[in-house]
Design a protein around this motif. Structure first.
Motif, PDB file in Angstrom:
ATOM      1  N   PHE A 183      23.325  -1.663 -12.128  1.00 54.53           N
ATOM      2  CA  PHE A 183      22.044  -0.533 -12.341  1.00 54.53           C
ATOM      3  C   PHE A 183      19.745  -1.907 -11.791  1.00 54.53           C
ATOM      4  N   ARG A 184      20.043  -3.443 -12.556  1.00 52.67           N
ATOM      5  CA  ARG A 184      19.213  -4.000 -12.216  1.00 52.67           C
ATOM      6  C   ARG A 184      18.746  -3.628 -10.720  1.00 52.67           C
ATOM      7  N   SER A 185      19.558  -3.430  -9.924  1.00 49.53           N
ATOM      8  CA  SER A 185      19.438  -3.811  -8.134  1.00 49.53           C
ATOM      9  C   SER A 185      19.063  -2.553  -7.933  1.00 49.53           C
ATOM     10  N   CYS A 186      18.876  -0.977  -8.376  1.00 51.84           N
ATOM     11  CA  CYS A 186      18.915  -0.368  -8.418  1.00 51.84           C
ATOM     12  C   CYS A 186      17.791   1.154  -8.690  1.00 51.84           C
ATOM     13  N   GLY A 187      16.768   0.707  -9.743  1.00 56.32           N
ATOM     14  CA  GLY A 187      15.658   0.853 -10.522  1.00 56.32           C
ATOM     15  C   GLY A 187      14.697   1.609  -9.392  1.00 56.32           C
ATOM     16  N   PRO A 188      14.675   1.528  -8.385  1.00 53.86           N
ATOM     17  CA  PRO A 188      13.807   2.457  -7.694  1.00 53.86           C
ATOM     18  C   PRO A 188      14.510   3.373  -7.149  1.00 53.86           C
ATOM     19  N   LEU A 189      15.811   3.752  -7.136  1.00 54.75           N
ATOM     20  CA  LEU A 189      16.253   4.614  -6.538  1.00 54.75           C
ATOM     21  C   LEU A 189      16.696   5.984  -7.890  1.00 54.75           C
ATOM     22  N   LEU A 190      16.538   5.302  -8.716  1.00 50.48           N
ATOM     23  CA  LEU A 190      17.015   5.357  -9.967  1.00 50.48           C
ATOM     24  C   LEU A 190      15.877   6.719 -10.617  1.00 50.48           C
ATOM     25  N   GLU A 191      14.532   5.813 -10.197  1.00 55.02           N
ATOM     26  CA  GLU A 191      13.305   6.117 -10.860  1.00 55.02           C
ATOM     27  C   GLU A 191      12.906   7.902  -9.699  1.00 55.02           C
ATOM     28  N   GLN A 192      13.752   7.686  -8.998  1.00 63.16           N
ATOM     29  CA  GLN A 192      13.560   8.509  -7.485  1.00 63.16           C
ATOM     30  C   GLN A 192      14.242  10.106  -8.220  1.00 63.16           C
ATOM     31  N   ILE A 193      15.640   9.501  -8.289  1.00 66.12           N
ATOM     32  CA  ILE A 193      16.559  10.468  -9.266  1.00 66.12           C
ATOM     33  C   ILE A 193      15.831  11.232 -10.534  1.00 66.12           C
ATOM     34  N   GLU A 194      14.863  10.599 -11.155  1.00 67.39           N
ATOM     35  CA  GLU A 194      14.929  11.336 -12.431  1.00 67.39           C
ATOM     36  C   GLU A 194      13.218  11.564 -12.645  1.00 67.39           C
ATOM     37  N   GLN A 195      12.549  11.017 -11.000  1.00 66.60           N
ATOM     38  CA  GLN A 195      11.522  12.184 -11.118  1.00 66.60           C
ATOM     39  C   GLN A 195      12.268  13.705 -10.536  1.00 66.60           C
ATOM     40  N   HIS A 196      12.697  13.618  -9.321  1.00 71.37           N
ATOM     41  CA  HIS A 196      13.145  14.736  -8.803  1.00 71.37           C
ATOM     42  C   HIS A 196      13.696  15.477  -9.787  1.00 71.37           C
ATOM     43  N   LEU A 197      14.496  15.058 -10.811  1.00 72.48           N
ATOM     44  CA  LEU A 197      15.264  16.218 -11.491  1.00 72.48           C
ATOM     45  C   LEU A 197      14.439  16.102 -12.812  1.00 72.48           C
ATOM     46  N   ALA A 198      12.933  15.510 -13.012  1.00 71.97           N
ATOM     47  CA  ALA A 198      12.860  15.810 -14.344  1.00 71.97           C
ATOM     48  C   ALA A 198      11.558  17.452 -15.150  1.00 71.97           C
ATOM     49  N   PRO A 199      12.247  18.492 -13.438  1.00 75.30           N
ATOM     50  CA  PRO A 199      11.149  20.031 -13.338  1.00 75.30           C
ATOM     51  C   PRO A 199      12.844  20.435 -13.358  1.00 75.30           C
ATOM     52  N   THR A 200      13.400  20.296 -13.577  1.00 76.30           N
ATOM     53  CA  THR A 200      14.660  20.622 -13.116  1.00 76.30           C
ATOM     54  C   THR A 200      15.102  20.453 -14.417  1.00 76.30           C
ATOM     55  N   THR A 201      16.099  21.916 -14.427  1.00 72.44           N
ATOM     56  CA  THR A 201      17.459  21.957 -15.672  1.00 72.44           C
ATOM     57  C   THR A 201      18.061  21.422 -15.967  1.00 72.44           C
ATOM     58  N   ALA A 202      18.474  20.407 -15.239  1.00 69.09           N
ATOM     59  CA  ALA A 202      19.606  18.872 -15.631  1.00 69.09           C
ATOM     60  C   ALA A 202      19.287  18.582 -16.196  1.00 69.09           C
ATOM     61  N   ARG A 203      20.400  17.930 -16.756  1.00 68.13           N
ATOM     62  CA  ARG A 203      20.054  16.781 -18.056  1.00 68.13           C
ATOM     63  C   ARG A 203      20.434  15.779 -17.717  1.00 68.13           C
ATOM     64  N   LEU A 204      19.544  14.542 -18.006  1.00 69.89           N
ATOM     65  CA  LEU A 204      19.990  13.988 -17.704  1.00 69.89           C
ATOM     66  C   LEU A 204      20.596  12.795 -18.783  1.00 69.89           C
ATOM     67  N   TYR A 205      21.589  12.157 -18.560  1.00 73.02           N
ATOM     68  CA  TYR A 205      21.798  11.087 -19.534  1.00 73.02           C
ATOM     69  C   TYR A 205      21.772  10.358 -19.741  1.00 73.02           C
ATOM     70  N   TYR A 206      21.471   9.166 -20.811  1.00 71.62           N
ATOM     71  CA  TYR A 206      21.207   7.745 -20.919  1.00 71.62           C
ATOM     72  C   TYR A 206      22.659   6.840 -21.535  1.00 71.62           C
ATOM     73  N   ASP A 207      23.159   6.082 -21.115  1.00 70.88           N
ATOM     74  CA  ASP A 207      23.546   5.461 -21.796  1.00 70.88           C
ATOM     75  C   ASP A 207      23.302   3.473 -21.973  1.00 70.88           C
ATOM     76  N   GLU A 208      22.991   3.227 -23.866  1.00 68.31           N
ATOM     77  CA  GLU A 208      22.959   2.198 -23.427  1.00 68.31           C
ATOM     78  C   GLU A 208      21.264   2.306 -22.715  1.00 68.31           C
ATOM     79  N   ASN A 209      20.645   3.122 -22.884  1.00 72.20           N
ATOM     80  CA  ASN A 209      19.185   2.900 -22.765  1.00 72.20           C
ATOM     81  C   ASN A 209      18.942   3.538 -20.968  1.00 72.20           C
ATOM     82  N   ARG A 210      19.978   3.630 -20.575  1.00 71.77           N
ATOM     83  CA  ARG A 210      20.041   3.275 -18.978  1.00 71.77           C
ATOM     84  C   ARG A 210      20.559   4.574 -18.426  1.00 71.77           C
ATOM     85  N   PHE A 211      19.680   5.027 -17.662  1.00 70.08           N
ATOM     86  CA  PHE A 211      19.981   6.397 -16.883  1.00 70.08           C
ATOM     87  C   PHE A 211      21.549   6.107 -16.100  1.00 70.08           C
ATOM     88  N   SER A 212      22.362   6.774 -16.647  1.00 63.43           N
ATOM     89  CA  SER A 212      23.801   7.227 -16.160  1.00 63.43           C
ATOM     90  C   SER A 212      24.130   8.256 -15.462  1.00 63.43           C
TER      91      SER A 212
END
Ligand SMILES: [Mg+2]
Length: 257
Positions: A102-131
Motif C-alpha cells: 500500500f505504501r508503494s501503490c499510492g499513485p494507483l490507489l489515487e487514480q482509482i479513488e478519483q475515477h470512482l468519486a463521481p460514481t455510486t460505488a462505495r469506497l471502503y477504508y481499513d485503518e485509514n487505508r483505501f482497501s
C-alpha cells in the motif's frame, strides 16, 4: 474412507445460502461430522474477516466448528479449542507485505479513488487505508475491474479479489489458493488430499488442480467458476450452495453413509 484429508470450502453461497431457507441442509452437517470423525479437517476459505466468520457462524446457526479459517482471501487462522489464533508466521508476513504494497501503490490507489468519486460505488477504508470497493451492480464492478486492469501495469505486486459486487485490493501473491497452500504446508496435507469448493471469482485461485485434486462448485456458481471446475475435470453440482456441496462430497467419497 477416501484420500481426502482436508476440505477448503468457501462460506457464502457455497456452504450456506441467503436467498432461500434453509441456509444449509441437515445432510451437510451429517456429512461434515462423518468426515471429521474420520480425521478430515475443515477449513472455511472466505473473503470474510475472522470477526465476520464468527458472526456468520452465529447468524446462520451453522453448527460445525471449522478447524481453520482462511480469511480476507489471505490469512490463516487455527481454532485452538476456544479462540482463533494465527497459524504460524504467515499472517504477520502477510500484514508486512500489505503495508509495503500500500505504501508503494499510492499513485494507483489515487487514480482509482478519483475515477470512482463521481460514481455510486462505495469506497471502503481499513485503518485509514483505501482497501476496496463495493459497487451497486455487477456491471458497475465489471467496469471498475476493467479500469483497474488498464492502470495496474506499473504495479506488478498489486492485485485484487472480487466477490460479485465486492472488491478487495491485495498483494498479487495472496489469494485463497496461496492461503490454502500455506495451510497444506503447515498441516503436511498435499493438494492430492484436498477438496476445494467455491462459487465466485475470488474462489478461482483455489479451484485449481495445483491446489486441490478434488474440485467442486454448486449450481449457483458463476459461469466462469463452473467452466474452470468443469475444464479441470471437477464436479459441477446440479443443486445450489450446501446442497450442491453434499452432492460433490458424495460424488468424491462414495463410502459416506
Ligand atoms: Mg461465495
Amino acid at each position: 474412507m477416501s484420500q481426502i484429508r482436508l476440505l477448503s470450502v468457501d462460506f457464502d453461497g457455497t456452504l450456506v445460502r441467503n436467498w432461500a431457507p434453509p441456509p444449509f441442509p441437515g445432510e451437510l452437517v451429517d456429512l461434515l461430522n462423518q468426515l471429521r470423525r474420520n480425521g478430515v479437517l475443515l477449513a472455511i476459505n472466505t473473503g470474510r474477516t475472522i470477526r465476520l466468520v464468527e458472526e456468520a457462524l452465529g447468524i446462520t446457526g451453522f453448527p460445525v466448528r471449522p478447524d481453520f479459517a482462511l480469511t480476507s482471501e489471505r490469512e490463516v487462522f487455527r481454532w485452538n479449542g476456544s479462540a482463533w489464533e494465527d497459524f504460524g508466521g504467515w499472517n504477520a508476513r502477510c500484514r508486512e507485505e500489505h503495508d509495503t504494497l500500500f505504501r508503494s501503490c499510492g499513485p494507483l490507489l489515487e487514480q482509482i479513488e478519483q475515477h470512482l468519486a463521481p460514481t455510486t460505488a462505495r469506497l471502503y477504508y481499513d485503518e485509514n487505508r483505501f482497501s476496496g470497493v463495493v459497487s451497486t451492480t455487477n456491471a458497475e464492478m465489471d467496469e471498475i475491474c476493467r479500469f483497474i486492469e488498464t492502470k495496474r501495469h506499473e504495479f506488478s505486486d498489486f492485485g485484487y479479489q472480487r466477490n460479485s459486487i465486492y472488491l478487495r485490493f491485495c498483494h498479487a501473491a495472496y489469494h485463497k489458493g496461496a492461503a490454502l497452500g500455506e495451510l497444506q504446508r503447515l498441516t503436511a496435507i498435499s493438494s492430492e488430499e484436498t477438496f476445494a469448493a467455491g462459487d465466485n471469482f475470488n474462489d478461482l485461485p483455489m479451484l485449481n488442480l495445483a491446489c486441490a485434486r478434488f474440485l467442486a462448485c454448486p449450481s449457483n456458481a458463476l459461469e466462469e467458476v463452473r467452466a474452470a471446475v468443469s475444464d479441470q475435470g471437477g464436479f459441477v453440482a446440479s443443486e445450489d450452495s450446501g446442497f450442491g456441496v453434499c452432492e460433490a462430497l458424495r460424488h468424491y467419497i462414495p463410502s459416506l453413509a
